[in-house]
Design a protein around this motif. Sequence first.
Motif, short mmCIF file in Angstrom:
data_model
loop_
_atom_site.label_atom_id
_atom_site.label_comp_id
_atom_site.label_asym_id
_atom_site.label_seq_id
_atom_site.Cartn_x
_atom_site.Cartn_y
_atom_site.Cartn_z
N LEU A 126 -6.17 8.68 -4.68
CA LEU A 126 -5.81 7.64 -3.72
C LEU A 126 -5.43 8.29 -2.40
CD1 LEU A 126 -5.65 4.54 -4.22
CD2 LEU A 126 -3.19 4.80 -4.38
N TRP A 127 -6.06 7.82 -1.32
CA TRP A 127 -5.73 8.26 0.02
C TRP A 127 -5.00 7.13 0.76
CZ3 TRP A 127 -6.14 13.05 2.04
CH2 TRP A 127 -7.00 13.95 1.42
N THR A 128 -3.84 7.44 1.34
CA THR A 128 -3.03 6.44 2.02
C THR A 128 -2.66 6.93 3.42
OG1 THR A 128 -2.09 5.72 -0.09
CG2 THR A 128 -0.93 5.05 1.90
N VAL A 135 -3.70 1.84 2.09
CA VAL A 135 -4.66 2.59 1.29
C VAL A 135 -6.00 2.56 2.00
CG1 VAL A 135 -5.87 2.75 -0.91
CG2 VAL A 135 -3.47 2.08 -0.86
N ILE A 136 -6.59 3.74 2.27
CA ILE A 136 -7.84 3.78 3.02
C ILE A 136 -9.02 4.28 2.20
CG2 ILE A 136 -6.71 4.00 5.27
CD1 ILE A 136 -7.20 7.00 5.17
N ALA A 137 -8.77 4.87 1.04
CA ALA A 137 -9.88 5.31 0.18
C ALA A 137 -9.36 5.57 -1.22
CB ALA A 137 -10.53 6.58 0.75
N GLY A 138 -10.25 5.43 -2.21
CA GLY A 138 -9.83 5.68 -3.58
C GLY A 138 -11.01 5.94 -4.50
N ILE A 139 -10.78 6.76 -5.50
CA ILE A 139 -11.73 6.98 -6.59
C ILE A 139 -11.00 6.59 -7.86
CG2 ILE A 139 -13.10 8.66 -7.89
CD1 ILE A 139 -13.46 10.25 -5.34
N TYR A 140 -11.52 5.58 -8.56
CA TYR A 140 -10.82 5.00 -9.70
C TYR A 140 -11.48 5.33 -11.04
CZ TYR A 140 -8.95 2.41 -5.76
OH TYR A 140 -8.38 2.09 -4.55
N SER A 141 -12.75 5.68 -11.01
CA SER A 141 -13.48 6.06 -12.22
C SER A 141 -14.78 6.72 -11.78
CB SER A 141 -13.78 4.81 -13.08
OG SER A 141 -14.68 3.95 -12.41
N SER A 142 -15.58 7.14 -12.73
CA SER A 142 -16.83 7.85 -12.40
C SER A 142 -17.81 6.98 -11.63
CB SER A 142 -17.50 8.35 -13.69
OG SER A 142 -17.76 7.27 -14.56
N ASP A 181 0.28 10.68 9.35
CA ASP A 181 0.42 11.36 8.06
C ASP A 181 -0.46 10.68 7.02
OD1 ASP A 181 2.37 13.07 9.12
OD2 ASP A 181 3.90 11.53 8.83
N TYR A 182 -1.23 11.49 6.30
CA TYR A 182 -2.13 11.01 5.27
C TYR A 182 -1.68 11.57 3.94
CZ TYR A 182 -5.16 9.67 9.16
OH TYR A 182 -5.65 9.10 10.31
N THR A 226 6.05 3.35 -3.16
CA THR A 226 5.18 2.18 -3.08
C THR A 226 3.78 2.51 -3.58
OG1 THR A 226 6.41 1.39 -1.15
CG2 THR A 226 4.24 0.44 -1.52
N VAL A 227 3.29 3.69 -3.19
CA VAL A 227 1.96 4.11 -3.61
C VAL A 227 1.90 4.31 -5.12
CG1 VAL A 227 0.20 5.89 -3.38
CG2 VAL A 227 1.51 5.17 -1.38
N ILE A 228 2.94 4.94 -5.67
CA ILE A 228 2.98 5.16 -7.12
C ILE A 228 2.92 3.83 -7.86
CG2 ILE A 228 4.43 5.97 -9.02
CD1 ILE A 228 3.35 8.30 -7.59
N LEU A 229 3.71 2.87 -7.41
CA LEU A 229 3.71 1.55 -8.05
C LEU A 229 2.33 0.91 -7.96
CD1 LEU A 229 7.13 0.13 -6.85
CD2 LEU A 229 6.54 0.86 -9.16
#
Length: 240
Positions: A126-128, A135-142, A181-182, A226-229
Amino acid sequence: MKSVSVKEGDSVTLNSDLTEIHDYLIQWSFWVENTLIAEINVTADRFSVFDDVLDGRFRDRLKLDNQTGSLTITNFTNEHSGLYTVETKNMNISFFLAVYDEISVKKGDSVTLNSDLTEIDYDLILWTYMNEIAVIAGIYSSDSMTVYDDVLDGRFRDRLKLDNQTGSLTITDITTEHTGDYLLLIIGANQSLKVFSVSVYDSVHCCGSTEAVIRLVLSALVGVATVILLVYDIRSRRAE
């Protein structure tokens, strides 16, 4: 909950807030597999660090203060980023620790924020953008990789590229409105927490002082909880 940013290679001390040890048992744990990494047993007069756990990740890096129970981690690296907890019968304090990198880039250029992964196995990434907790980008699975470039009124539109092999994030044609900050959060086979402090300049002269950058990073880390949640909410929904 306390947030701390650390330059790679530096030492950091996690303060127990005790002036002297009264409790019979003090335990320090690390978020990966909730691993016990240090313990003080007052009754047995035993002060122990378990630096061979997690394949020796903390080997020769842990120091316990036998007066206060505070824990020092030396030669800090990205693999030591994450959540630390100190517990006694009377208290529980958590610390979010993140390595930070200072990056300066010229307006109009591209910058790549490196995950330090050689491959994804298979992690949730997760990129925040921490200045406004977006949240600006994420990889959640293959088969699920997403960039959210329409957030913040399209500030990142057509500028984000996510590497599906490493999870690294590239920002193209960067402008001063992308300064900030990212946060990179990785949960899975690899777990880490890293902050990139990006400053954008439009001439050969740039940047504020290191002290100012550190203050910005510390402020940004307040949003880590917040991101963890959010991550756990996403994982719960996937499980359902």
